[in-house]
Design a protein around this motif. Sequence first.
Motif, short mmCIF file in Angstrom:
data_model
loop_
_atom_site.label_atom_id
_atom_site.label_comp_id
_atom_site.label_asym_id
_atom_site.label_seq_id
_atom_site.Cartn_x
_atom_site.Cartn_y
_atom_site.Cartn_z
N TYR A 166 -22.93 -18.15 -21.75
CA TYR A 166 -23.87 -18.70 -20.76
C TYR A 166 -24.87 -19.64 -21.43
CZ TYR A 166 -26.66 -19.07 -16.58
OH TYR A 166 -27.33 -19.58 -15.48
N GLY A 167 -25.21 -19.32 -22.68
CA GLY A 167 -26.12 -20.19 -23.44
C GLY A 167 -25.57 -21.61 -23.53
N GLU A 174 -22.25 -12.90 -22.90
CA GLU A 174 -23.46 -13.60 -22.44
C GLU A 174 -23.75 -14.86 -23.24
OE1 GLU A 174 -26.73 -10.91 -22.31
OE2 GLU A 174 -25.88 -9.76 -20.68
N PHE A 175 -23.26 -14.91 -24.48
CA PHE A 175 -23.52 -16.09 -25.32
C PHE A 175 -22.90 -17.35 -24.70
CE2 PHE A 175 -23.89 -12.67 -28.49
CZ PHE A 175 -25.16 -12.95 -28.94
N VAL A 204 -26.17 -23.32 -20.24
CA VAL A 204 -27.59 -23.69 -20.11
C VAL A 204 -27.85 -24.94 -20.94
CG1 VAL A 204 -29.98 -22.96 -20.54
CG2 VAL A 204 -28.31 -21.29 -19.74
#
Lengths: 185, 136
Positions: free
Chosen positions: A23-24, A20-21, A27
């Motif tokens: 995805y940061g 998930e990191f 973003v």
Amino acid sequence: MNLENKSDEVLIHEVLAGNEFAYGSLVERYKTYVHTIVYKIVHQPEDSEDVAQEVFIKVFRSLHSFQFSSKFSTWLYRIATNTAISHRRKQKFTTSIDAVNEQSESTYPLKQKEQKYFLSLAMKQLHEDDVVLLTLFYLKELSLKEIAEIVNSNSNTVKVKLHRARKRLAEQMHTLLPNESISLL
Amino acid sequence: MTHEELIIKYIENNCTKTEIEKVAHFMQTDQEFRQELELHQLIHQSLSDEALIEPSNQFTEQVMGKISYKPLVLHWYLYAFILVIPVLAILYTLQHTEYKIESINLSFSTMVYATITIIILLGIEIFYTLYNHKVS
């Protein structure tokens, strides 16, 4: 290799693999463009950040359905414009003239401030399709082909619609400003 | 070509040399044309100059916070650990009653050691569960 240096495609694969990191980083890479698009369509400064966040959450949840046939940014901007349009439809324009004034006050010198002010008023009067096209075109990030992909159209139609949008914007400016004032701005 | 088409072509830098000359001519002779051109230039310039609008500094953090939220799920063996303590307590109590199970002979110290071990294991499990939840 740092996450920041990785391509969109690599980051997407990492997110889909459970990181998930990654995805940061996506973003971080696109937040300003998405926020700008949303801001200009929604025309409600206080809502634009929430709507932009909603865009990234939607994108995350449907990332598995992303077809790598188009650029990630094109897909992301399409979701951003659609989300912003539905938000715009949901609510009436309640932004006061003061709010528009306030927005331009801090950022621009006097002459530019007036230009931005009248332009904001004129943009608010336009149909959402015109606002979307003008916003995407003047982001300077996107080619006509990419804009066409975002709005589900083709380059030639987008070109024609952009002409019309500019024309309508000019008409709105005419209604807001008497001819003599234009030369003064 | 209408005046408007000519103006838009001009501001988009798509005019031929002849068309540029036409624009220059109209600018000097036709006030309406001049005003229209000025308006389109104003719009074009203002939209081109518009800066990107940065969201707040916490934007990414907030998005990540929203997408990372998962309900806290405790492992089944956490419940098993919790169940062991009352079971042992019941067995210990039964030893001093007529329902005593012959094969089980629990001393008080065994009970205390077992309970302490279980509480430690329980603590470790809860710590890791909460830690992993926070990280994810």
